[in-house]
Design an enzyme around this catalytic site. Structure first.
Site, mmCIF file in Angstrom:
data_model
loop_
_atom_site.group_PDB
_atom_site.id
_atom_site.type_symbol
_atom_site.label_atom_id
_atom_site.label_comp_id
_atom_site.label_asym_id
_atom_site.label_seq_id
_atom_site.Cartn_x
_atom_site.Cartn_y
_atom_site.Cartn_z
ATOM 1 N N HIS A 1 -9.650 0.983 4.685
ATOM 2 C CA HIS A 1 -8.400 1.188 5.432
ATOM 3 C C HIS A 1 -8.692 2.114 6.616
ATOM 4 O O HIS A 1 -9.490 3.040 6.508
ATOM 5 C CB HIS A 1 -7.343 1.796 4.511
ATOM 6 N N ASN B 1 0.867 -1.176 0.000
ATOM 7 C CA ASN B 1 0.000 0.000 0.000
ATOM 8 C C ASN B 1 0.903 1.226 0.000
ATOM 9 O O ASN B 1 1.484 1.564 1.025
ATOM 10 C CB ASN B 1 -0.887 -0.036 1.262
ATOM 11 N N TRP B 2 0.992 1.868 -1.159
ATOM 12 C CA TRP B 2 1.892 3.025 -1.265
ATOM 13 C C TRP B 2 1.293 4.272 -0.626
ATOM 14 O O TRP B 2 1.971 5.277 -0.497
ATOM 15 C CB TRP B 2 2.218 3.299 -2.741
ATOM 16 N N LYS B 3 0.017 4.203 -0.256
ATOM 17 C CA LYS B 3 -0.674 5.383 0.307
ATOM 18 C C LYS B 3 -0.444 6.591 -0.617
ATOM 19 O O LYS B 3 -0.375 6.409 -1.829
ATOM 20 C CB LYS B 3 -0.205 5.655 1.736
ATOM 21 N N GLU C 1 -7.132 4.498 7.801
ATOM 22 C CA GLU C 1 -6.904 5.926 7.538
ATOM 23 C C GLU C 1 -8.136 6.542 6.886
ATOM 24 O O GLU C 1 -8.460 7.701 7.118
ATOM 25 C CB GLU C 1 -5.644 6.113 6.682
ATOM 26 N N GLY D 1 2.718 -1.251 4.264
ATOM 27 C CA GLY D 1 2.732 0.173 3.949
ATOM 28 C C GLY D 1 4.143 0.642 3.643
ATOM 29 O O GLY D 1 4.683 0.408 2.563
ATOM 30 N N GLY D 2 4.775 1.286 4.634
ATOM 31 C CA GLY D 2 6.084 1.918 4.430
ATOM 32 C C GLY D 2 7.115 1.033 3.748
ATOM 33 O O GLY D 2 7.837 1.494 2.853
ATOM 34 N N GLU E 1 -5.483 -5.085 10.488
ATOM 35 C CA GLU E 1 -4.479 -4.043 10.698
ATOM 36 C C GLU E 1 -4.780 -3.303 11.998
ATOM 37 O O GLU E 1 -5.580 -2.359 12.000
ATOM 38 C CB GLU E 1 -4.502 -3.048 9.538
ATOM 39 N N SER F 1 3.294 -2.253 10.291
ATOM 40 C CA SER F 1 4.743 -2.287 10.562
ATOM 41 C C SER F 1 5.402 -3.604 10.181
ATOM 42 O O SER F 1 6.351 -4.045 10.843
ATOM 43 C CB SER F 1 5.029 -1.944 12.034
ATOM 44 N N GLY G 1 2.373 2.108 10.831
ATOM 45 C CA GLY G 1 3.350 3.185 10.720
ATOM 46 C C GLY G 1 4.044 3.529 12.022
ATOM 47 O O GLY G 1 4.724 4.550 12.120
HETATM 48 C C1 PEP Z 1 -0.952 0.140 6.067
HETATM 49 O O1 PEP Z 1 -1.206 1.316 6.261
HETATM 50 O O2 PEP Z 1 -1.709 -0.558 5.387
HETATM 51 C C2 PEP Z 1 0.258 -0.396 6.696
HETATM 52 C C3 PEP Z 1 0.298 -1.662 6.938
HETATM 53 O O3 PEP Z 1 1.276 0.503 6.979
HETATM 54 P P1 PEP Z 1 2.728 0.191 7.619
HETATM 55 O O4 PEP Z 1 3.208 -1.098 7.038
HETATM 56 O O5 PEP Z 1 3.564 1.356 7.211
HETATM 57 O O6 PEP Z 1 2.527 0.094 9.098
#
Ligand code: PEP
Length: 247
Positions: free
Chosen positions: A95, A11-13, A97, A231-232, A165, A210, A171
């Site tokens: 999601h 997920n590049w957001k 967010e 994500g990141g 999640e 994470s 994050g």
């Molecule tokens: C996400 O937002 O879907 C996610 C898993 O982010 P991160 O891996 O950066 O915690």
């Protein structure tokens, strides 16, 4: 019953420019003979360009959201049909967010799932508790409630994934331990079985929050973990590939 094929989705957001397609191409080049399905979900403006760049490779392209309706006066939104037309095969829905920043309810997420199904997109439906809910002992109740509210009966027999999640892990660098992950994934599997019967066994339940190269193997080998939403660590091809290789 065989386990579902693992899915590793990035997920590049709201990150990435046209130049970032090179990173996606590097993932496609490095992915090799993985047993997992691999997807990258860039911002919608990159979906078409990325789909063309990754055509013929093992890496699928997905979106991060769609509107619940197919067309109309919804300035700034995109429909499931548009996303599919641009080459997406999957879409992340609900999601945290979006649930937080745009007040997306379970009911709205369920309508978005129906929109995705109308246009052949495989939904990845996100659920997860806040840290306060976990501390109050409500994680299982919150998560299974989101599963029931966000997944419409029309999903029965269709390809979809659920992503657990925990909001406090996204994050932050924090992750639940495997016992905590297994407890929630087990509760999600039981709820899916109550909702969809036998077909529930084919639904991958992803973990997200994470995930990085250093913890991927441990998390991915936990019971009932059918992949990861990343994500990141999906923004750099080397890190994302290390997670794919941990399957
Ligand atoms: C996400 O937002 O879907 C996610 C898993 O982010 P991160 O891996 O950066 O915690």
């Amino acid at each position: 019953m065989n386990s579902p094929t693992p899915l590793i989705a990035g997920n590049w957001k709201m990150n990435g420019l046209a130049s970032s397609i090179a990173e996606a191409k590097a993932v496609a080049q490095g992915v090799g003979a993985t047993s997992a399905r691999v997807a990258i979900c860039p911002p919608s403006i990159l979906v078409h360009r990325m789909s063309e760049a990754l055509q013929g490779t093992k890496v699928l392209v997905g979106g991060q959201d769609v509107h619940a309706d197919d067309s109309g006066a919804f300035t700034g939104d995109i429909s499931a049909e548009m996303l599919a037309d641009a080459g997406a095969k999957l879409v992340i829905l609900g999601h945290s967010e979006r649930r937080e920043a745009y007040r997306e309810s379970d009911e709205l997420v369920a309508r978005k799932v129906l929109a995705a199904l109308r246009h052949g997109l495989e939904p990845i439906v996100c659920v997860g508790e806040t840290i306060d809910q976990r501390k109050a002992g409500e994680a299982l109740k919150v998560v299974t409630g989101q599963v029931r509210g966000s997944l419409p009966p029309e999903l029965n027999g269709k390809a979809f994934a659920v992503a657990y999640e925990p909001i406090w892990a996204i994050g932050t660098g924090l992750t639940p331990n495997n016992l905590q992950i297994e407890e929630v994934h087990g509760a999600i599997r039981t709820t899916l079985a109550e909702m969809f019967g036998e077909a529930a066994q084919r639904v991958p339940i992803l973990y997200g929050g994470s995930v990085k190269p250093s913890n991927a193997a441990e998390i991915l080998h936990a019971c009932e973990v059918g992949g990861a939403l990343v994500g990141g660590a999906s923004l750099k091809a080397d890190d994302f590939l290390a997670i794919v290789r941990a399957v």
